[in-house]
Design a protein around this motif. Structure first.
Motif, short mmCIF file in Angstrom:
data_model
loop_
_atom_site.label_atom_id
_atom_site.label_comp_id
_atom_site.label_asym_id
_atom_site.label_seq_id
_atom_site.Cartn_x
_atom_site.Cartn_y
_atom_site.Cartn_z
N SER A 216 0.88 -1.24 0.09
CA SER A 216 -0.03 -0.03 -0.02
C SER A 216 1.01 1.45 0.10
O SER A 216 0.52 2.18 -0.65
CB SER A 216 -1.21 0.25 1.28
N SER B 288 -9.43 3.17 7.30
CA SER B 288 -9.41 1.71 7.70
C SER B 288 -10.74 1.40 8.56
O SER B 288 -11.03 0.35 8.53
CB SER B 288 -8.26 1.79 8.86
N GLY C 88 -13.20 -0.89 6.76
CA GLY C 88 -12.88 -2.04 6.51
C GLY C 88 -11.86 -2.66 5.30
O GLY C 88 -11.93 -3.28 4.81
N PHE C 89 -11.00 -1.28 5.07
CA PHE C 89 -10.10 -1.48 4.11
C PHE C 89 -8.54 -1.94 4.46
O PHE C 89 -7.75 -1.87 3.82
CB PHE C 89 -10.01 -0.35 2.94
N ASP C 90 -8.49 -2.12 5.82
CA ASP C 90 -7.25 -2.15 6.48
C ASP C 90 -6.67 -3.62 6.28
O ASP C 90 -7.47 -4.42 6.14
CB ASP C 90 -7.30 -1.76 7.95
N THR D 157 -8.39 -6.74 8.10
CA THR D 157 -9.70 -6.96 7.79
C THR D 157 -9.44 -7.71 6.25
O THR D 157 -10.22 -8.82 5.98
CB THR D 157 -10.42 -5.88 7.56
N ILE D 158 -8.43 -7.17 5.54
CA ILE D 158 -8.14 -8.11 4.17
C ILE D 158 -7.88 -9.48 4.40
O ILE D 158 -7.98 -10.48 3.61
CB ILE D 158 -7.39 -7.27 3.51
N ASN E 142 -8.75 -11.13 0.49
CA ASN E 142 -10.13 -10.90 0.13
C ASN E 142 -9.77 -9.67 -1.08
O ASN E 142 -9.32 -8.73 -0.93
CB ASN E 142 -10.79 -10.02 1.08
N VAL F 227 -11.29 -8.15 -3.32
CA VAL F 227 -12.12 -6.75 -3.76
C VAL F 227 -11.60 -5.86 -2.31
O VAL F 227 -11.36 -4.65 -3.07
CB VAL F 227 -13.52 -7.05 -3.30
N LEU F 228 -11.29 -6.02 -1.23
CA LEU F 228 -10.99 -5.26 -0.29
C LEU F 228 -9.43 -4.83 -0.50
O LEU F 228 -9.23 -3.73 -0.40
CB LEU F 228 -11.12 -5.84 1.10
N ILE G 214 -9.36 -2.12 -3.35
CA ILE G 214 -10.16 -0.87 -2.70
C ILE G 214 -8.78 -0.34 -1.82
O ILE G 214 -8.69 0.88 -1.99
CB ILE G 214 -11.29 -0.97 -1.93
N ASN G 215 -8.14 -1.21 -1.15
CA ASN G 215 -7.08 -0.47 -0.45
C ASN G 215 -6.09 0.11 -1.35
O ASN G 215 -5.45 1.06 -1.07
CB ASN G 215 -6.41 -1.84 0.30
#
Length: 98
Positions: free
Chosen positions: A10, A51, A54-56, A59-60, A67, A69-70, A73-74
């Motif tokens: 990231s 975060s 739910g993009f942290d 959570t991924i 995940n 999708v997440l 997005i991240n």
């Protein structure tokens, strides 16, 4: 993939976002090192803000698998964090120089 690796990716994506913006729009350039530093901090700042949605990295990797999708997005949030961080920094610098 681990949480730490996702965080490093990231940050790297934010750095790339800031340098790509500076490459195409020279008026936002702070040279390579300045763009890189601003991209890193912009990416970290935006990931910390978003975060809670739910993009942290934790959570991924919550299920043990990535995940996608997440994760995507991240990466988008990191990229735009670097871009917007560079734009904001350059505008702040130009206002301070007036």
């Amino acid at each position: 993939m681990t949480d730490t690796l996702i965080s490093i990716i990231s940050i790297f994506i934010g750095m790339i976002g800031a340098n790509i913006l500076a490459f195409f729009f020279n008026k936002y350039s702070l040279q390579f090192i300045g763009n890189t530093i601003v991209g890193i901090f912009g990416s970290i700042f935006f990931i910390k803000i978003f975060s809670t949605l739910g993009f942290d990295p934790v959570t991924i990797m919550k299920t043990g698998n990535v995940n996608i999708v997440l994760f995507s997005i991240n990466m988008l949030v990191s990229f735009f964090g670097g871009v917007l961080g560079l734009i904001f920094t350059k505008k702040m610098i130009s206002k301070m120089n007036k």
